[in-house]
Design a protein around this motif. Structure first.
Motif, short mmCIF file in Angstrom:
data_model
loop_
_atom_site.label_atom_id
_atom_site.label_comp_id
_atom_site.label_asym_id
_atom_site.label_seq_id
_atom_site.Cartn_x
_atom_site.Cartn_y
_atom_site.Cartn_z
N ILE A 505 -17.76 16.70 -5.08
CA ILE A 505 -19.11 16.44 -4.57
C ILE A 505 -19.79 15.54 -5.58
CG2 ILE A 505 -21.38 17.45 -4.09
CD1 ILE A 505 -19.94 19.99 -3.21
N THR A 506 -20.35 14.43 -5.12
CA THR A 506 -21.09 13.53 -5.99
C THR A 506 -22.54 13.49 -5.53
OG1 THR A 506 -19.12 12.17 -6.36
CG2 THR A 506 -21.26 11.19 -6.90
N SER A 507 -23.45 13.83 -6.42
CA SER A 507 -24.87 13.88 -6.05
C SER A 507 -25.38 12.48 -5.72
CB SER A 507 -25.69 14.47 -7.19
OG SER A 507 -27.06 14.46 -6.87
N PRO A 508 -26.02 12.29 -4.56
CA PRO A 508 -26.47 10.95 -4.16
C PRO A 508 -27.76 10.52 -4.85
CG PRO A 508 -27.09 12.53 -2.49
CD PRO A 508 -26.30 13.28 -3.52
N ASN A 509 -28.51 11.47 -5.38
CA ASN A 509 -29.75 11.10 -6.05
C ASN A 509 -30.16 12.21 -7.01
OD1 ASN A 509 -30.72 13.10 -4.28
ND2 ASN A 509 -31.39 11.56 -2.79
N ASN A 510 -31.23 11.97 -7.73
CA ASN A 510 -31.71 12.95 -8.69
C ASN A 510 -32.31 14.16 -7.98
OD1 ASN A 510 -31.07 11.27 -10.85
ND2 ASN A 510 -33.05 10.23 -10.75
N PHE A 536 -16.80 22.98 -11.86
CA PHE A 536 -17.03 22.16 -13.05
C PHE A 536 -18.01 21.03 -12.72
CE2 PHE A 536 -15.73 18.95 -16.28
CZ PHE A 536 -15.96 19.74 -17.42
N VAL A 537 -19.05 20.90 -13.55
CA VAL A 537 -20.06 19.86 -13.36
C VAL A 537 -19.92 18.83 -14.47
CG1 VAL A 537 -22.53 19.35 -13.28
CG2 VAL A 537 -21.67 21.49 -12.30
N THR A 538 -19.77 17.57 -14.08
CA THR A 538 -19.76 16.46 -15.04
C THR A 538 -21.07 15.70 -14.90
OG1 THR A 538 -17.36 16.26 -14.84
CG2 THR A 538 -18.55 14.39 -15.80
N LYS A 539 -21.82 15.57 -15.97
CA LYS A 539 -23.13 14.93 -15.95
C LYS A 539 -23.00 13.42 -16.12
CE LYS A 539 -26.48 16.97 -15.89
NZ LYS A 539 -27.28 17.40 -14.72
N ALA A 540 -23.66 12.69 -15.26
CA ALA A 540 -23.56 11.23 -15.28
C ALA A 540 -24.22 10.63 -16.52
CB ALA A 540 -24.20 10.64 -14.02
N ASP A 541 -25.18 11.34 -17.10
CA ASP A 541 -25.89 10.78 -18.25
C ASP A 541 -25.19 11.06 -19.57
OD1 ASP A 541 -26.34 13.46 -18.60
OD2 ASP A 541 -28.53 13.37 -18.41
N GLY A 542 -23.99 11.67 -19.51
CA GLY A 542 -23.23 11.93 -20.71
C GLY A 542 -23.56 13.22 -21.41
N GLY A 574 -25.21 10.79 -9.46
CA GLY A 574 -23.95 10.50 -10.12
C GLY A 574 -23.26 11.71 -10.71
N ASP A 575 -23.97 12.83 -10.84
CA ASP A 575 -23.32 14.05 -11.31
C ASP A 575 -22.27 14.49 -10.29
OD1 ASP A 575 -25.16 13.95 -13.33
OD2 ASP A 575 -26.32 15.69 -12.69
N THR A 576 -21.16 15.06 -10.77
CA THR A 576 -20.10 15.52 -9.86
C THR A 576 -19.90 17.03 -10.01
OG1 THR A 576 -18.36 15.06 -11.49
CG2 THR A 576 -18.90 13.31 -9.91
N LEU A 577 -19.47 17.62 -8.91
CA LEU A 577 -19.21 19.05 -8.85
C LEU A 577 -17.85 19.24 -8.19
CD1 LEU A 577 -20.17 22.05 -9.05
CD2 LEU A 577 -21.24 21.72 -6.81
N GLU A 578 -16.93 19.98 -8.85
CA GLU A 578 -15.58 20.14 -8.30
C GLU A 578 -15.05 21.54 -8.58
OE1 GLU A 578 -13.30 16.98 -10.34
OE2 GLU A 578 -15.03 16.88 -11.68
N ILE A 803 -43.75 16.35 -21.27
CA ILE A 803 -43.37 15.96 -19.91
C ILE A 803 -41.85 15.82 -19.90
CG2 ILE A 803 -43.57 14.21 -18.11
CD1 ILE A 803 -46.26 13.45 -19.21
N PRO A 804 -41.14 16.46 -18.94
CA PRO A 804 -39.68 16.44 -18.97
C PRO A 804 -39.09 15.15 -18.42
CG PRO A 804 -40.41 17.62 -17.04
CD PRO A 804 -41.66 17.25 -17.81
N GLN A 805 -37.85 14.89 -18.80
CA GLN A 805 -37.09 13.83 -18.14
C GLN A 805 -36.76 14.29 -16.74
OE1 GLN A 805 -33.63 12.38 -20.23
NE2 GLN A 805 -32.56 11.91 -18.32
N GLN A 806 -37.01 13.45 -15.76
CA GLN A 806 -36.74 13.83 -14.37
C GLN A 806 -36.67 12.59 -13.50
OE1 GLN A 806 -38.97 17.28 -12.98
NE2 GLN A 806 -38.97 16.53 -10.89
N ASN A 807 -35.76 12.62 -12.55
CA ASN A 807 -35.62 11.54 -11.58
C ASN A 807 -35.39 10.18 -12.25
OD1 ASN A 807 -36.02 13.46 -9.63
ND2 ASN A 807 -38.16 12.94 -9.27
N GLY A 808 -34.56 10.20 -13.30
CA GLY A 808 -34.14 8.95 -13.91
C GLY A 808 -35.11 8.33 -14.88
N VAL A 809 -36.19 9.01 -15.21
CA VAL A 809 -37.18 8.47 -16.15
C VAL A 809 -37.30 9.43 -17.32
CG1 VAL A 809 -39.58 7.79 -16.49
CG2 VAL A 809 -38.42 7.27 -14.32
#
Length: 922
Positions: A505-510, A536-542, A574-578, A803-809
């Protein structure tokens, strides 16, 4: 005496010209929610032109039908258009794959068109394609919109799409045909057909501009009751009207009313028929003087012993405003243009009027959201002030300052009230002129569009898919983690972002929430491997990966079992779930394939907001708010008087009571004091009736109480009275017993206080509930608050928040700025500030105060006059003629024997003495 009743054509909008007669009603049936799409089974066409084939052989009706191509020499198979449900439904058109062009579409009959009038078809593409076109009309069909050919609109860009046409028939067919060969789809939202300015034909030729004079019964008098405000009634605003009267069924009148009394006459099928449900503008003249402008209403048709008559009455425009808005909700408004990315960048930009938020699409030039000083993709009508929505913000253990875990903890949208009022009036076919509504007292007001309980609203419906594995051989685990497999249904799995080739599963958005319930059937050969399984979750942001439900152990030979459970996780783009398993022995631990598995992997995907859309703003909490309820709240808050513009009946004049009636500081001359008439010689002094006012002893001014509001409840329990309310009690009076209420419903009062006791510069509205000591957001009543400045406030005492990081910002670790909203125009309030409370209340933890409450500013002069012991009514007969009525303005006062009177009501009777009710104000 000459009396004339003049009617205008029902589509009359002022003066017939190329830019007039705009029909604001949407002529498309079910153009917003598309419910009727499902009622039609669909028309499959193998013809060379599917659209033409459909409308020719499955005739259009006044609701949606759908069609598709089904294999021909010209077009490939494709699915029917479908509705994507949600708070703001979308109509999805698909295209065929494999490089073959396909055709799919919808169509319906558009009725009540005025031949020769100009119209505009408008819809919004919210999901674009990589190619293809949207065709309006069908080739070779004679009754397309405008009666012409086909218009092609590119489907590659999002935003509003329009098509202008001139009607050649009273009923024409709207055909939308999506053609593409790219295997993709487009989504469109809210389809409308409205007038775009026209020169309709003159059906009646008696007078200019299509006017016609009705025949009246001989010597018929039409009594009028004229008023703009009942001085004695605090809560209601009365308007002018006539009593019911009859018009004879003469040839002329039958022509005007198009023989509507004939039971075989159909208004539905004949757009030129008189429609009793449509406004009919009228003018009543006496001896050439206009004594009434407004609208005529056909009440019923009377047939008495063969003599037919039309029973009608006349009414003023502001009465019909209530009727038009009574059943309209906020969800009937179009807020699509305010769609924007929900992130820190836009939130902080909203704090400054000089920048505004960045919208997803450019605004139209005539949009009420447009600020001429900003670019077309910017607006300042939507703001994100800091509000304590949860009551349980996390606190930094070192600094004791707040940490936002999510943007939604503090930042939820507010929309400018004037922008909403402008849209309501425009959609209802009205305009207004108002110094008050154009002033900063009103333009700085904003209403919350909180989505209610929970962190955020659901943007689209949950999509639940059952995935299965039906391989033809055993799928063995490797020595390192190997993905477990789902193989069908491929298309459905793709809709929940599961790839059957990679089994991820690849997340289409934040900020996408995935709810997983799983059950994988597993088995062991004749051995005892050490095995493991996990999600297992792989984070797109590293950032570090995450293991979920991980189990490890040694398995028994020839055993079988399942890897099952459930969990919910939020992923970013971009995060993946498998799902994975592994074995220490090769070809030993495998996923079974020969069992019919019906619940092995149920994937429920709920996407929460990454952008604020119309769906976010108009969910059930605000979408169900009534438009008239909204307007009436302001009438009661600011004691507004609504009058009809004498030069344009569809334009309303809206001002405060003091602006309309008060003489204070207006000067010393009669003209300056608005005393323009001397009726001393017109009064019949033989009978004068003086009456003390019968008033309520007590009048309560209040907002609706929000039962779950923790701060408001705490205030009421401490100080007894509800926050924001005031009770007026008549002084020195022992005979008044009744009570009245002036309510600012649907709005609730809002307490503003320091966020914490030790943050005196961090002043925020508190809108949260408490349930058993658990503080949380809730489905609050609408809140009206002032934007206190055009830019963010900077805390200078060292206070900050995260203020947290969220939705790519990226977030901010120590933010010191925020946008202040309050029930006062300044925060802390100044002595000159206006307070939206009806009376001054003790502010919690905030220095400063103001006495300029709503009551003091907008109601006190009225009540001082109303409850003065010397105020009384005088009812007397007055000899008024048509010229007197024409020249009279209720804002003016009348002189009678050196005393100034305000006129409360005139019952005008042609050829007779009129009954006038005066108010004697000391």
């Amino acid at each position: 005496m000459s009396v004339q009743l003049i009617l205008y054509p029902q589509n009359y909008q002022g003066v017939y010209a190329s830019n007039s007669s705009v029909i604001t009603t949407n002529l498309v049936a079910d153009g917003a929610r598309f419910n009727t799409i499902a009622n039609h089974t669909g028309y499959s066409s193998s013809a060379n032109d599917p659209a033409f084939d459909a409308v020719t052989n499955d005739a259009p009706i006044s609701n949606w039908k759908k069609f598709r191509s089904q294999g021909s020499s010209s077009y490939a198979d494709v699915d029917y258009p479908i509705v994507i449900s949600g708070f703001a439904p979308k109509l999805r058109f698909r295209a065929a794959s494999g490089g073959s062009n396909s055709s799919s579409g919808v169509y319906q009959t558009i009725n009540n068109l005025v031949v020769g009038a100009s119209y505009q078809l408008k819809f919004r593409v919210v999901n674009a394609a990589t190619g293809g076109f949207i065709f309006i009309g069908a080739n070779g069909y004679g009754n397309n919109l405008g009666g012409g050919g086909v218009t092609a609109i590119s489907s590659t860009g999002t935003g509003f799409k329009t098509f202008n046409f001139t009607a050649v028939n009273s009923s024409e067919e709207l055909i939308i045909d999506y053609q593409n060969d790219g295997a993709d789809a487009i989504d469109i939202r809210r389809i409308t057909v409205k007038g775009a300015g026209a020169t309709p034909p003159l059906v009646f030729t008696d007078l200019a501009d299509g006017q016609v004079i009705c025949d009246l019964y001989e010597d018929e008098d039409i009594p009028l009751s004229l008023s703009i405000d009942d001085f004695k009634n605090v809560a209601e605003k009365t308007q002018s009207y006539s009593k019911d009267f009859n018009l004879p069924a003469t040839k002329r009148n039958n022509r005007i009313f198009t023989q509507i009394f004939e039971i075989t006459n159909s208004v539905e099928s004949n757009a030129e028929s008189f429609n009793p449900y449509v406004q009919t503008q009228c003018v009543l003249k006496q001896d050439g003087n206009i004594i009434f402008k407004g609208f005529l209403k056909l009440i019923d048709i009377v047939n008495k012993e063969g003599e037919i008559s039309y029973n009608v009455n006349l009414y003023s425009e502001s009465i019909i405003l209530v009727d038009v808005l009574q059943n309209k909700l906020f969800r009937d408004l179009d807020f699509d243009e305010l769609t924007h990315d929900y992130n820190k960048t836009n939130i902080t930009a909203s704090w400054y009027d000089s920048t505004g938020i960045t919208l997803s699409e450019d605004l139209e030039l005539n949009s009420f959201a447009r600020d001429s000083s900003l670019s077309l993709n910017k607006t300042t009508v939507l703001k994100y002030p800091f509000v304590d929505w949860t009551g349980n913000l996390t606190v930094d253990s070192t600094t004791n300052y707040p940490i936002l875990n999510k943007l939604e903890d503090a930042f939820r949208p507010f929309i400018q009230c004037k922008y909403i009022v402008d849209k309501i009036f425009n959609d209802a076919g009205f305009t207004y002129t108002s110094t008050f509504l154009d002033s900063s007292t009103f333009t700085n007001l904003f209403m919350d569009f909180n989505w209610g309980a929970g962190d955020m609203p659901i943007e689209v419906n949950s999509n639940s898919v059952v995935g299965n594995y039906n391989g033809t051989s055993k799928h063995y685990a490797g020595s390192s983690y190997t993905n477990l497999r789902l193989t069908f249904p491929t298309t459905s799995l793709a809709s929940v972002n599961y790839d059957t080739s990679t089994h991820k599963i690849t997340s289409p958005n934040n900020n996408s929430e995935f709810a997983i319930t799983y059950d994988y059937e597993l088995a062991v050969e004749n051995g005892s491997p050490s095995a493991g399984y996990r999600w297992f979750v792989t984070k797109a942001d590293g950032s570090p990966s995450i293991s979920i439900d991980e189990l490890q152990g040694t398995l028994n030979p020839l055993s079988s079992g399942s890897f099952s459970g459930s969990f919910t996780i939020t992923l970013d783009q971009g995060d993946t779930l498998e799902a994975q398993f592994k074995s220490s022995l090769s070809n030993m631990f495998y996923q079974t394939f020969d069992v019919s598995i019906t619940t092995t992997a149920t994937v429920n995907i709920t996407r929460n907001i990454t952008g604020v859309t119309e769906a976010t703003l108009l969910n059930n909490l605000r979408g169900d708010l009534g438009q008239w309820e909204f307007i009436k709240g302001f009438i009661n808050m600011f004691n507004l008087i609504i009058r009809q513009d004498e030069t344009n009946p569809t334009n309303l004049l809206i001002e405060t009571y003091d602006t309309v009636f008060n003489d204070i500081d207006k000067g010393l001359t009669l003209a300056d004091r608005k005393i323009t008439h001397d009726w001393t010689n017109k009064v019949d002094a033989s009978e004068i009736k003086l009456t003390p006012l019968d008033l309520a002893k007590e009048t309560k001014f209040d907002y609706i109480e929000d039962d779950k509001d923790f701060a408001a409840n705490l205030y009421k329990n401490t100080f007894v009275e509800p926050y924001g309310s005031k009770t007026f009690t008549a002084r020195g009076n022992t005979i008044f017993v009744e009570s009245e209420e002036v309510s600012a419903t649907p709005f609730a009062a809002t307490i503003v206080k320091p966020l914490f006791d030790y943050t005196p510069q961090f002043l925020t509205p508190a809108i949260y509930s408490s349930d058993g000591g658990i503080y949380q957001s809730f489905d609050n009543k609408p809140r009206i608050l002032y934007k206190t400045s055009a830019s963010a406030f900077v805390m200078t005492d060292g206070t900050s928040y995260k203020i947290p990081q969220q939705n790519g910002v990226f977030g901010t670790g120590a933010e010191t700025k925020y946008l202040k909203f309050s029930h006062t125009t300044d925060l802390p309030p100044l002595s000159t500030s206006l307070d939206l409370n009806f009376s001054p209340h003790l502010l919690i933890g905030i220095s400063g105060n103001t006495l300029n409450s709503l009551y003091q500013q907008y109601w006190s002069n009225y009540f001082d006059e109303l409850y003065n012991f010397d105020t009384k009514t005088m009812t007397v007969k007055v000899n008024l003629n048509a010229a007197d009525i024409t020249q009279f303005d209720f804002r003016n006062k009348v002189m009678i024997q050196n005393r100034a009177f305000r006129v409360n009501k005139i019952d005008y009777k042609p050829n007779d003495l009129s009954t006038v009710e005066f108010i004697l104000i000391p």
